[in-house]
Scaffold this motif. Sequence first.
Motif, PDB file in Angstrom:
ATOM      1  N   GLU A 438       0.822  -1.219   0.000  1.00  0.00           N
ATOM      2  CA  GLU A 438       0.000   0.000   0.000  1.00  0.00           C
ATOM      3  C   GLU A 438       0.850   1.261   0.000  1.00  0.00           C
ATOM      4  O   GLU A 438       0.336   2.357  -0.259  1.00  0.00           O
ATOM      5  N   GLU A 439       2.155   1.154   0.225  1.00  0.00           N
ATOM      6  CA  GLU A 439       3.024   2.323   0.215  1.00  0.00           C
ATOM      7  C   GLU A 439       3.343   2.799  -1.197  1.00  0.00           C
ATOM      8  O   GLU A 439       3.645   3.969  -1.416  1.00  0.00           O
ATOM      9  N   ASP A 440       3.299   1.908  -2.180  1.00  0.00           N
ATOM     10  CA  ASP A 440       3.707   2.246  -3.535  1.00  0.00           C
ATOM     11  C   ASP A 440       2.668   3.125  -4.223  1.00  0.00           C
ATOM     12  O   ASP A 440       1.466   3.016  -3.973  1.00  0.00           O
ATOM     13  N   ILE A 441       3.155   3.983  -5.130  1.00  0.00           N
ATOM     14  CA  ILE A 441       2.307   4.861  -5.926  1.00  0.00           C
ATOM     15  C   ILE A 441       2.650   4.630  -7.392  1.00  0.00           C
ATOM     16  O   ILE A 441       3.820   4.660  -7.777  1.00  0.00           O
ATOM     17  N   LEU A 442       1.616   4.401  -8.219  1.00  0.00           N
ATOM     18  CA  LEU A 442       1.791   4.176  -9.650  1.00  0.00           C
ATOM     19  C   LEU A 442       1.266   5.376 -10.414  1.00  0.00           C
ATOM     20  O   LEU A 442       0.151   5.842 -10.161  1.00  0.00           O
ATOM     21  N   ILE A 443       2.062   5.843 -11.396  1.00  0.00           N
ATOM     22  CA  ILE A 443       1.677   7.015 -12.175  1.00  0.00           C
ATOM     23  C   ILE A 443       1.672   6.657 -13.654  1.00  0.00           C
ATOM     24  O   ILE A 443       2.618   6.065 -14.169  1.00  0.00           O
ATOM     25  N   ASN A 444       0.579   7.023 -14.316  1.00  0.00           N
ATOM     26  CA  ASN A 444       0.432   6.765 -15.740  1.00  0.00           C
ATOM     27  C   ASN A 444      -0.557   7.777 -16.304  1.00  0.00           C
ATOM     28  O   ASN A 444      -1.261   8.456 -15.556  1.00  0.00           O
ATOM     29  N   SER A 472      -5.368  12.853 -20.582  1.00  0.00           N
ATOM     30  CA  SER A 472      -4.616  11.719 -21.130  1.00  0.00           C
ATOM     31  C   SER A 472      -3.393  12.215 -21.883  1.00  0.00           C
ATOM     32  O   SER A 472      -3.224  11.972 -23.077  1.00  0.00           O
ATOM     33  N   CYS A 473      -2.520  12.875 -21.156  1.00  0.00           N
ATOM     34  CA  CYS A 473      -1.405  13.593 -21.775  1.00  0.00           C
ATOM     35  C   CYS A 473      -0.132  12.757 -21.764  1.00  0.00           C
ATOM     36  O   CYS A 473       0.439  12.484 -20.693  1.00  0.00           O
ATOM     37  N   MET A 474       0.317  12.351 -22.936  1.00  0.00           N
ATOM     38  CA  MET A 474       1.591  11.655 -23.035  1.00  0.00           C
ATOM     39  C   MET A 474       2.698  12.575 -22.541  1.00  0.00           C
ATOM     40  O   MET A 474       2.736  13.751 -22.864  1.00  0.00           O
ATOM     41  N   GLY A 475       3.604  12.029 -21.751  1.00  0.00           N
ATOM     42  CA  GLY A 475       4.696  12.813 -21.193  1.00  0.00           C
ATOM     43  C   GLY A 475       4.438  13.325 -19.797  1.00  0.00           C
ATOM     44  O   GLY A 475       5.301  13.972 -19.199  1.00  0.00           O
ATOM     45  N   TYR A 476       3.261  13.035 -19.244  1.00  0.00           N
ATOM     46  CA  TYR A 476       2.934  13.488 -17.887  1.00  0.00           C
ATOM     47  C   TYR A 476       3.679  12.693 -16.819  1.00  0.00           C
ATOM     48  O   TYR A 476       4.033  13.218 -15.761  1.00  0.00           O
ATOM     49  N   GLU A 477       3.931  11.421 -17.078  1.00  0.00           N
ATOM     50  CA  GLU A 477       4.280  10.480 -16.011  1.00  0.00           C
ATOM     51  C   GLU A 477       5.570  10.821 -15.264  1.00  0.00           C
ATOM     52  O   GLU A 477       5.603  10.825 -14.023  1.00  0.00           O
ATOM     53  N   ILE A 478       6.652  11.058 -15.991  1.00  0.00           N
ATOM     54  CA  ILE A 478       7.946  11.268 -15.322  1.00  0.00           C
ATOM     55  C   ILE A 478       7.939  12.558 -14.487  1.00  0.00           C
ATOM     56  O   ILE A 478       8.284  12.526 -13.304  1.00  0.00           O
ATOM     57  N   PRO A 479       7.547  13.710 -15.051  1.00  0.00           N
ATOM     58  CA  PRO A 479       7.512  14.906 -14.198  1.00  0.00           C
ATOM     59  C   PRO A 479       6.503  14.800 -13.066  1.00  0.00           C
ATOM     60  O   PRO A 479       6.759  15.277 -11.959  1.00  0.00           O
ATOM     61  N   ALA A 480       5.343  14.171 -13.307  1.00  0.00           N
ATOM     62  CA  ALA A 480       4.365  14.020 -12.232  1.00  0.00           C
ATOM     63  C   ALA A 480       4.928  13.185 -11.104  1.00  0.00           C
ATOM     64  O   ALA A 480       4.674  13.461  -9.923  1.00  0.00           O
ATOM     65  N   ALA A 481       5.697  12.156 -11.433  1.00  0.00           N
ATOM     66  CA  ALA A 481       6.320  11.330 -10.398  1.00  0.00           C
ATOM     67  C   ALA A 481       7.271  12.155  -9.539  1.00  0.00           C
ATOM     68  O   ALA A 481       7.351  11.960  -8.321  1.00  0.00           O
ATOM     69  N   ILE A 482       7.965  13.094 -10.166  1.00  0.00           N
ATOM     70  CA  ILE A 482       8.842  13.984  -9.401  1.00  0.00           C
ATOM     71  C   ILE A 482       8.012  14.842  -8.450  1.00  0.00           C
ATOM     72  O   ILE A 482       8.366  15.013  -7.274  1.00  0.00           O
ATOM     73  N   GLY A 483       6.898  15.373  -8.942  1.00  0.00           N
ATOM     74  CA  GLY A 483       6.028  16.151  -8.070  1.00  0.00           C
ATOM     75  C   GLY A 483       5.503  15.338  -6.908  1.00  0.00           C
ATOM     76  O   GLY A 483       5.422  15.821  -5.770  1.00  0.00           O
ATOM     77  N   VAL A 484       5.111  14.086  -7.171  1.00  0.00           N
ATOM     78  CA  VAL A 484       4.620  13.216  -6.104  1.00  0.00           C
ATOM     79  C   VAL A 484       5.725  12.932  -5.089  1.00  0.00           C
ATOM     80  O   VAL A 484       5.484  12.954  -3.874  1.00  0.00           O
ATOM     81  N   LEU A 485       6.928  12.692  -5.560  1.00  0.00           N
ATOM     82  CA  LEU A 485       8.043  12.458  -4.641  1.00  0.00           C
ATOM     83  C   LEU A 485       8.301  13.680  -3.761  1.00  0.00           C
ATOM     84  O   LEU A 485       8.574  13.550  -2.565  1.00  0.00           O
ATOM     85  N   LEU A 486       8.198  14.863  -4.336  1.00  0.00           N
ATOM     86  CA  LEU A 486       8.377  16.084  -3.540  1.00  0.00           C
ATOM     87  C   LEU A 486       7.255  16.239  -2.517  1.00  0.00           C
ATOM     88  O   LEU A 486       7.483  16.729  -1.412  1.00  0.00           O
ATOM     89  N   ALA A 487       6.049  15.810  -2.876  1.00  0.00           N
ATOM     90  CA  ALA A 487       4.917  15.943  -1.953  1.00  0.00           C
ATOM     91  C   ALA A 487       4.974  14.927  -0.827  1.00  0.00           C
ATOM     92  O   ALA A 487       4.493  15.201   0.277  1.00  0.00           O
ATOM     93  N   THR A 488       5.531  13.753  -1.096  1.00  0.00           N
ATOM     94  CA  THR A 488       5.581  12.713  -0.067  1.00  0.00           C
ATOM     95  C   THR A 488       6.850  12.780   0.761  1.00  0.00           C
ATOM     96  O   THR A 488       6.942  12.127   1.790  1.00  0.00           O
TER      97      THR A 488
END
Length: 657
Positions: A438-444, A472-488
């Motif tokens: 439950e700790e993992d976060i998946l971004i797509n 449904s924006c291609m290219g969202y995943e990698i930068p969004a993951a960075i944002g999520v990491l900064l938030a967590t």
Amino acid sequence: MSPTSPASPKSPASPKKHHPAPTRRLTTAQALVAFLARQYTERDGRRQRLISATWGIFGHGNVAGIGQALVEAGHGGNGTAHRMPYLQGRNEQAMVHAAVGYARQSGRLSAQAVTTSIGPGATNLVTGAALATINRLPVLLLPGDTFATRPADPVLQQLEVPYAGDVSVNDCLRPVSRYFDRITRPEALIPAALQAMRVLADPAGTGAVTLALPQDVQAEAYDWPEEFFAERDWHIRRPAPDTHELETAVRAIRSARRPLIVAGGGVRHSAAEETLAAFTAATRIPVASTQAGKGALRHDHPADIGGIGHTGTATANELARTADLVIGVGTRFSDFTTASGTLFSNPAVRFLHLNITAFDAHKLAALPLVADARAGLEALTAALAGRGYRVDPAYETEYTGAKEAWEERVEASFATPDATARPTQTQVLGLLDDLVTEEDILINAAGSLPGDLHKLWRTRSRDQYHVEYGYSCMGYEIPAAIGVLLATGTGQRTRPVWALVGDGTYLMNPTEIVTAVQENLPLKLLILQNHGYASIGGLSEAVGAERFGTAYRHRDADGGFTGPPLPVDLAANAASLGLRVLRATTVDDLRKALSEARDAEGPTCVYVETETPDTVSGPPPAQAWWDVPVAETASRPAAVKAREEYDRQVAARRRHL
């Protein structure tokens, strides 16, 4: 003086001394940064910074203004509560995606700003702004703009419009922003900044907010009132439902025999997951979820029946076809959810929609319940308590049995009988499903993965499933993951965050890998190489376009693209940007690589080429239709056949009035 003497005129009162309100002399950019660093949100007693950091790429349109102001704000960390951290991006669109990922992970209680230069730096924001606004997620955009004083005309990167002298390329951001203003004088910043914060903190009206900043005004000094820089709290409302609307909703639920809840992103934004679980425990109404709402209930909750719509489960869609009351909670009822108006086919079906915005609550001619999702569900639960409402036990047995049958289909898709074989895409998801907690976060966000994830993924926590499917924006995943990491991040970033991308998406926007490396963020990047646009390839075949232009292959002698796969090595590319890369060629290799990546402390990439699935190892087909108009006239048999199927499907569409 005798009583009869004339009165002497009174001495004039001494005038009160005027004490001018204290001011602070700053440039417009300095004032804006100082203001932003003192804005807070508060909800349910929790207080946090509204603007936690500023992303930026500097050019001549913002380097001397916002750039210098960020230096003044001590972005390097001076230990004060009001500093403004700076984050360095590589692509303007990607910076917005990162900020949006941060805002979603923060429950829309905290956001980030993005500063760019004028010209292409500003127009590169448009796609990210559209994504933010469509998904109702806050982000503050601060693009540079051409000179307000017009000392030379035109200046570098200025768009000249013969019929309007006040138009710049930043006006492209108007339709994709929930609030837009151009600051042509320093003092105009005061009302504009307050309006910007109001919109960012408004759960019913949030999205992208744009303050266009002419480069000369950014550097212009002004005497700002000190009270402009006082700490300010923006309370996040939880509006309760109207009494009449609530009673109407209760009557509708009590009269329903086959009700169905459609949980959308508003459940998450309101942090209403536990309230939804309590409501279903009392009523036993099943819960289907949109892409944004998946995770509203854990996958193993008895009432959770999975995704709904074109990418949904057979369980949810069959119940949707026979539902007599569809209860939307925080959803936009997009065409993927409604199967383009063909899914909810019971002639007697009615809609009840709990939403914080009246605009959404009235969709599909629904009975509106305009309220915060948590407040509305609490009110419904309380109003139904003691009135003896609960769905028929036979209905509950029906959907729980159907859920068990769907789980068998999931197991078949995830099964990996041959550990030495190249994995299919769904088998990749199955291996990841075996590994995560439950700790993992998946971004797509785009491609064929959202459909497989919506149907098959077993969500274990309220924030594990992070699929952006409003735009449904291609290219969202990698930068969004960075944002999520900064938030967590809390000093030690322990939650594994996975960005899942296909080769098409990776080639769209890999640049923020460099940012992850620079910040030493433990990004887990999973690249699935299938040599083309798999999702659109399948759609192309379905609509009679014969997969034209969807494969990454050399041209053939006839001018098509059926030659050998292109010799593109995405793993080498990721490594060249600073990632540690783990290559996997078999199921067994991939299982080990995923485990190693999950434990890695730095940014890591797992690269795997996937096999084309067969009918057993692939995902279940679409369980509901989606309207993509097919050529009405064509000479090629594939298109003619596709049009016949299209006409058959579209005949089932209805308008809910």
